[in-house]
Design a protein around this motif. Structure first.
Motif, short mmCIF file in Angstrom:
data_model
loop_
_atom_site.label_atom_id
_atom_site.label_comp_id
_atom_site.label_asym_id
_atom_site.label_seq_id
_atom_site.Cartn_x
_atom_site.Cartn_y
_atom_site.Cartn_z
N UNK A 1 0.81 -1.21 0.00
CA UNK A 1 0.00 0.00 0.00
C UNK A 1 0.84 1.26 0.00
N UNK A 2 0.35 2.30 -0.64
CA UNK A 2 1.07 3.56 -0.71
C UNK A 2 1.05 4.23 0.67
N UNK A 3 2.13 4.92 0.99
CA UNK A 3 2.20 5.64 2.25
C UNK A 3 2.73 4.81 3.39
N UNK A 4 3.09 3.54 3.10
CA UNK A 4 3.57 2.67 4.16
C UNK A 4 5.08 2.46 4.06
N UNK B 1 15.68 6.03 -6.77
CA UNK B 1 16.32 7.35 -6.73
C UNK B 1 16.37 7.82 -8.17
N UNK B 2 15.57 8.82 -8.51
CA UNK B 2 15.42 9.21 -9.91
C UNK B 2 15.23 10.71 -10.05
N UNK B 3 15.54 11.21 -11.26
CA UNK B 3 15.17 12.57 -11.62
C UNK B 3 13.70 12.59 -12.03
N UNK B 4 13.01 13.69 -11.74
CA UNK B 4 11.58 13.81 -12.05
C UNK B 4 11.34 15.02 -12.94
N UNK B 5 10.30 14.90 -13.76
CA UNK B 5 9.91 16.02 -14.61
C UNK B 5 8.40 16.01 -14.80
N UNK B 6 7.78 17.14 -14.56
CA UNK B 6 6.34 17.27 -14.79
C UNK B 6 6.07 17.38 -16.29
N UNK B 7 5.03 16.71 -16.75
CA UNK B 7 4.61 16.78 -18.14
C UNK B 7 3.10 17.01 -18.19
N UNK B 8 2.59 17.25 -19.39
CA UNK B 8 1.15 17.44 -19.55
C UNK B 8 0.39 16.16 -19.21
N UNK B 9 1.05 15.02 -19.40
CA UNK B 9 0.37 13.74 -19.21
C UNK B 9 0.62 13.12 -17.84
N UNK B 10 1.50 13.73 -17.03
CA UNK B 10 1.81 13.15 -15.74
C UNK B 10 3.18 13.55 -15.25
N UNK B 11 3.93 12.58 -14.75
CA UNK B 11 5.27 12.83 -14.22
C UNK B 11 6.21 11.80 -14.82
N UNK C 1 10.17 5.98 -17.02
CA UNK C 1 8.85 5.53 -16.59
C UNK C 1 7.95 6.75 -16.48
N UNK C 2 6.65 6.54 -16.51
CA UNK C 2 5.73 7.67 -16.42
C UNK C 2 4.63 7.39 -15.40
N UNK D 1 -2.02 5.76 -12.44
CA UNK D 1 -1.03 5.17 -11.53
C UNK D 1 -0.57 6.14 -10.45
N UNK D 2 -1.15 7.35 -10.41
CA UNK D 2 -0.69 8.35 -9.45
C UNK D 2 -0.85 7.88 -8.00
#
Length: 226
Positions: free
Chosen positions: A106-109, A183-193, A205-206, A211-212
């Motif tokens: 689960x997320x947040x755990x 451990x990754x670089x992130x970038x915001x896009x119109x379709x997600x991250x 990966x997106x 999948x958010x």
């Protein structure tokens, strides 16, 4: 790989210092310097002073680890065990332990667990203050794998600010995605991250709207050493 004593001798000779002169500047007996260089003494009681005289870091002297491009000036960071700090002025420094992440369903755990490791990263409080960082929010951890080369290599150390989870395009973060730690670089896009690896053998990966719910930012990288 060189030893503590070999690194000490090479740096001392590069500064054209005798063992006696280095000892005087660092507050150590000449005989102790000689024993360290021969590998007969591993004392780190005056490691901060030695590093400052030799224009390096305690982390490099002890472990051969170079502090990389986004680190503070040479005397502002080190890494050594708690017992080695007993005879140093600790008031101007903050000690950051190494952590692992325990993931459960689960997320947040995600749970931060202090590693069973006597070494800690050591930063001057003034450096943290200049960067607006607070000790309570900082976690040190090891990088695993090669997907972020050439920025980060396997078993490099990073420092995370877990209070900084807003995504700045191109910055590096510890994240959870689909139940795994990255451990990754992130970038915001119109379709997600976009979740970006720097090594060409690893695909981006997106994170999408679907999948958010399986995505979580744990903290932003604010220092790296390797």
């Amino acid at each position: 790989m060189t030893t503590f004593g070999e690194r000490l001798a090479r740096l001392r000779e590069g500064k054209q210092l005798s063992q006696a002169k280095l000892g005087k500047l660092a507050g150590i007996k000449q005989s102790t310097i000689a024993q360290i260089e021969r590998g007969r003494n591993q004392s780190t009681r005056r490691i901060i002073e030695l590093a400052e005289v030799l224009d390096t870091t305690p982390n490099y002297l002890l472990n051969g680890v170079m502090d990389l491009s986004i680190v503070p000036s040479s005397s502002e960071i080190g890494s050594y065990s708690e017992k080695d700090m007993d005879n140093n002025d600790q008031g101007a420094y903050v000690k950051i332990p190494y952590y692992d992440i325990s993931l459960s369903a689960g997320i947040g755990n995600a749970t931060w667990i202090v590693r069973d490791n006597p070494e800690k990263l050591l930063f001057r409080k003034s450096w943290l203050q200049r960067r607006g960082l607070h000790e309570i929010n900082l976690k040190a951890m090891y990088v695993r794998g090669e997907s972020m080369e050439p920025l980060l290599y396997n078993m490099d150390t990073i420092l995370l600010d877990i209070s900084d989870t807003d995504i700045v395009d191109g910055s590096v973060y510890a994240i959870i995605f689909k139940g795994r730690l990255y451990i990754k670089a992130l970038r915001n896009t119109e379709d997600g991250i976009d979740i970006i690896s720097l090594h060409p053998d690893y695909e981006c990966m997106r994170v999408t709207q679907e999948t958010y719910s399986q995505f979580q930012v744990l903290g932003k990288m604010v220092w790296r050493g390797g």
